[in-house]
Scaffold this motif. Structure first.
Motif, PDB file in Angstrom:
ATOM      1  N   ALA A  12     119.140  42.398 -52.277  1.00  0.00           N
ATOM      2  CA  ALA A  12     118.748  43.748 -51.875  1.00  0.00           C
ATOM      3  C   ALA A  12     118.657  43.858 -50.354  1.00  0.00           C
ATOM      4  O   ALA A  12     119.067  44.864 -49.759  1.00  0.00           O
ATOM      5  CB  ALA A  12     117.403  44.115 -52.510  1.00  0.00           C
ATOM      6  N   GLU A  15     122.290  43.887 -48.839  1.00  0.00           N
ATOM      7  CA  GLU A  15     122.959  45.161 -49.117  1.00  0.00           C
ATOM      8  C   GLU A  15     122.369  46.289 -48.273  1.00  0.00           C
ATOM      9  O   GLU A  15     123.106  47.131 -47.742  1.00  0.00           O
ATOM     10  CB  GLU A  15     122.855  45.496 -50.602  1.00  0.00           C
ATOM     11  N   ARG A  16     121.062  46.279 -48.120  1.00  0.00           N
ATOM     12  CA  ARG A  16     120.421  47.328 -47.325  1.00  0.00           C
ATOM     13  C   ARG A  16     120.790  47.182 -45.842  1.00  0.00           C
ATOM     14  O   ARG A  16     121.064  48.175 -45.153  1.00  0.00           O
ATOM     15  CB  ARG A  16     118.890  47.266 -47.504  1.00  0.00           C
ATOM     16  N   GLU A  19     124.224  48.343 -45.138  1.00  0.00           N
ATOM     17  CA  GLU A  19     124.329  49.801 -45.217  1.00  0.00           C
ATOM     18  C   GLU A  19     123.876  50.502 -43.940  1.00  0.00           C
ATOM     19  O   GLU A  19     124.543  51.410 -43.448  1.00  0.00           O
ATOM     20  CB  GLU A  19     123.504  50.312 -46.401  1.00  0.00           C
ATOM     21  N   VAL A  24     115.054  44.944 -42.319  1.00  0.00           N
ATOM     22  CA  VAL A  24     114.485  45.457 -43.562  1.00  0.00           C
ATOM     23  C   VAL A  24     113.047  44.977 -43.710  1.00  0.00           C
ATOM     24  O   VAL A  24     112.788  43.772 -43.697  1.00  0.00           O
ATOM     25  CB  VAL A  24     115.329  45.000 -44.776  1.00  0.00           C
ATOM     26  N   THR A  28     110.345  48.749 -47.662  1.00  0.00           N
ATOM     27  CA  THR A  28     111.719  49.174 -47.959  1.00  0.00           C
ATOM     28  C   THR A  28     112.348  48.259 -48.987  1.00  0.00           C
ATOM     29  O   THR A  28     113.044  48.702 -49.909  1.00  0.00           O
ATOM     30  CB  THR A  28     112.575  49.169 -46.680  1.00  0.00           C
ATOM     31  N   LEU A  29     112.131  46.966 -48.856  1.00  0.00           N
ATOM     32  CA  LEU A  29     112.709  45.989 -49.761  1.00  0.00           C
ATOM     33  C   LEU A  29     112.152  46.147 -51.169  1.00  0.00           C
ATOM     34  O   LEU A  29     112.876  45.979 -52.158  1.00  0.00           O
ATOM     35  CB  LEU A  29     112.432  44.577 -49.245  1.00  0.00           C
ATOM     36  N   ARG A  31     111.261  48.924 -52.614  1.00  0.00           N
ATOM     37  CA  ARG A  31     111.948  50.057 -53.232  1.00  0.00           C
ATOM     38  C   ARG A  31     113.403  49.704 -53.551  1.00  0.00           C
ATOM     39  O   ARG A  31     113.913  50.032 -54.616  1.00  0.00           O
ATOM     40  CB  ARG A  31     111.906  51.283 -52.308  1.00  0.00           C
ATOM     41  N   ALA A  32     114.075  49.017 -52.625  1.00  0.00           N
ATOM     42  CA  ALA A  32     115.492  48.720 -52.806  1.00  0.00           C
ATOM     43  C   ALA A  32     115.734  47.741 -53.946  1.00  0.00           C
ATOM     44  O   ALA A  32     116.756  47.825 -54.639  1.00  0.00           O
ATOM     45  CB  ALA A  32     116.063  48.153 -51.514  1.00  0.00           C
ATOM     46  N   SER A  33     114.808  46.815 -54.164  1.00  0.00           N
ATOM     47  CA  SER A  33     115.001  45.795 -55.194  1.00  0.00           C
ATOM     48  C   SER A  33     114.631  46.286 -56.586  1.00  0.00           C
ATOM     49  O   SER A  33     115.099  45.738 -57.585  1.00  0.00           O
ATOM     50  CB  SER A  33     114.162  44.556 -54.861  1.00  0.00           C
TER      51      SER A  33
END
Length: 332
Positions: A12, A15-16, A19, A24, A28-29, A31-33
């Motif tokens: 995650a 990828e973040r 992007e 990160v 944030t991590l 939410r992204a994971s």
């Protein structure tokens, strides 16, 4: 060894970062994971990943970014490539050289990075060779192909040869090796060196090596170098940009890299700083070999920032290599 949770968080994070290019943070991590973990738990996992050298924490931010080692683990074990259909520009052309140029442009335009193609290896055969003394230790080598093409190369010999010696050497090569590929000539000359006069042997070796070395830079076609000016990873660091352009200009390292790629099947990924093949950080190469009638003859790829969308680049490189293979095979 990483457990499933650590792998998911690393995936995650990479990828973040690919992007948006920003470090990160834990929130944030989370939410992204999609994992329901406390910020403290995530920070503990991040600390473990940092200890393993997979991520790093820039001193100006509380967030983390992936390292080259982290990218490598992501590419090797976590990357999922969706094989989507790409409709590229036509590679059709009257000459193979045009196909290669079109392919470099296609790679560049689809990736918005730099497209690079190593032209098909040519089987270099000579029908006739001549030596002409230009000055002390400077010799003009004239190589005539079976088709009548003429190549002129200047070599700097270790000794000063008379024109008579040069003519004797040319006569020996023409009588014993005419019609053979240069690769075969090189091998036979190596075996024959012991039985020849030392100076003549040196000249013969120099002559059969010069043809391949002198034309090296013509064997790589590059397109889209200016695209790197729009990549923040390069535009904010002129040192990285300058080194990248040096690489494109010299081409020798590119040839070495592409030659390594041609020895493997399918798409290969070289991540900046991992080896001397890609000698500096912030630069990665996605490459694949292409074929003519089932025989690997060259390599192509995309050069861009280490923070590139690898899944998309793999698609672009893989499909372009197939298109080039088809275009060249259909005309042979």
């Amino acid at each position: 060894m990483l457990d499933a949770r650590a792998k998911l968080l690393l995936k995650a994070l990479v990828e973040r970062y690919i992007e948006d290019g920003q470090p990160v943070g834990s929130r944030t991590l989370s939410r992204a994971s999609g994992l329901e973990l406390s910020p403290a738990t995530i920070r503990n996992v991040m600390a473990d990943l940092e200890d393993l050298g997979l991520i790093a924490s820039p001193h100006t931010s509380a967030g983390r970014i992936p390292t080259a080692k982290g990218y490598r683990l992501f590419v090797d074990t976590m990357l999922t490539v969706q094989r989507e259909h790409i409709t590229p520009h036509s590679l059709a052309a009257e000459q193979p050289q045009k196909v290669i140029a079109n392919a470099a442009h296609l790679l560049s335009s689809l990736s918005q990075f730099v497209g690079v193609v190593m032209a098909p290896r040519r089987t270099s055969v000579f029908r006739h060779i001549e030596f002409l003394r230009l000055s002390e230790r400077r010799v003009l080598v004239i190589i005539v192909s079976p088709e009548g093409d003429v190549q002129n190369r200047v070599i700097f010999a270790q000794s000063d040869f008379s024109q008579a010696q040069l003519t004797e050497t040319a006569n020996h090569l023409n009588s014993h090796y005419s019609g053979l590929a240069m690769e075969q000539v090189r091998e036979r000359v190596k075996n024959e060196v012991a039985s020849l006069q030392g100076e003549i042997a040196q000249l013969m070796q120099a002559a059969v090596n010069v043809e391949g070395e002198a034309s090296q830079e013509d064997d790589v076609v590059i397109s889209g170098e200016r695209n790197l000016l729009a990549v923040s990873d390069f535009s904010k660091d002129m040192g990285n940009l300058r080194r990248a352009f040096d690489l494109f200009e010299q081409k020798t390292q590119l040839l070495r890299l592409l030659d390594v790629s041609s020895q493997a099947e399918g798409v290969r990924i070289f991540i900046g700083g991992e080896s001397q093949v890609v000698p500096f950080e912030e630069l990665s190469v996605v490459s694949a070999p292409y074929e003519v009638d089932g025989q690997v003859v060259g390599t192509l790829g995309v050069i861009g920032p280490m923070r590139m969308p690898y899944d998309k680049m793999i698609q672009i490189v893989d499909i372009t290599s197939r298109l080039v293979s088809n275009a060249l095979s259909h005309r042979t």
